[in-house]
Design an enzyme around this catalytic site. Structure first.
Site, PDB file in Angstrom:
ATOM      1  N   HIS A  37      39.251  51.627  38.562  1.00 41.99           N
ATOM      2  CA  HIS A  37      39.463  50.184  38.302  1.00 41.99           C
ATOM      3  C   HIS A  37      40.326  50.218  37.093  1.00 41.99           C
ATOM      4  O   HIS A  37      40.460  51.035  36.069  1.00 41.99           O
ATOM      5  CB  HIS A  37      37.841  49.651  37.826  1.00 41.99           C
ATOM      6  N   CYS A  82      40.280  43.104  38.032  1.00 41.25           N
ATOM      7  CA  CYS A  82      40.704  44.298  38.326  1.00 41.25           C
ATOM      8  C   CYS A  82      41.806  44.203  39.542  1.00 41.25           C
ATOM      9  O   CYS A  82      41.438  43.696  40.367  1.00 41.25           O
ATOM     10  CB  CYS A  82      39.202  44.911  38.816  1.00 41.25           C
ATOM     11  N   HIS A  85      41.190  45.309  43.068  1.00 46.06           N
ATOM     12  CA  HIS A  85      39.878  44.697  43.819  1.00 46.06           C
ATOM     13  C   HIS A  85      39.868  43.274  43.582  1.00 46.06           C
ATOM     14  O   HIS A  85      38.557  42.759  44.031  1.00 46.06           O
ATOM     15  CB  HIS A  85      38.669  45.431  43.240  1.00 46.06           C
ATOM     16  N   MET A  90      36.689  40.681  42.359  1.00 44.17           N
ATOM     17  CA  MET A  90      36.182  41.534  41.087  1.00 44.17           C
ATOM     18  C   MET A  90      37.286  40.920  40.106  1.00 44.17           C
ATOM     19  O   MET A  90      38.252  41.329  39.481  1.00 44.17           O
ATOM     20  CB  MET A  90      36.601  43.084  41.284  1.00 44.17           C
TER      21      MET A  90
END
Length: 97
Positions: A37, A82, A85, A90
């Site tokens: 991440h 992120c 993602h 995210m």
């Protein structure tokens, strides 16, 4: 404030995804699950005059327990995501007051 990268059940989320801190309060982003991440602040979604690049962590936190710390001093709302993602949702936001 501590923010987990990935929920306890492995979900691709920031936990919490929306939170408030005082100006100058340290925020610790902690990789919770061991997936790669990163934390990128959106240059169009930070207070005027803030350099989003300087507060972002584009390099991946790969291992569980790895952390990135940032201190925000300008009041306002900051949105972040992120990169790998973001499409999965995210994303998060922090309000500095």
């Amino acid at each position: 404030a501590e923010v987990k990268l990935g929920s306890d059940d492995g979900g691709l989320v920031f936990s919490p995804s929306s939170f408030t801190v005082a100006a100058g309060e340290k925020i610790t982003f902690k990789n919770n699950a061991g997936f790669p991440h990163n934390i990128v602040f959106d240059e169009d979604e930070v207070p005027a005059g803030v350099n989003a690049e300087k507060i972002s962590q584009p390099e991946y936190l790969n291992g569980a327990g790895e952390t990135y710390e940032v201190t925000l001093t300008e009041k306002g709302t900051y949105k972040f995501y992120c990169e790998p993602h973001a499409g999965a949702g995210m994303k998060g936001e922090v309000t500095v007051n």
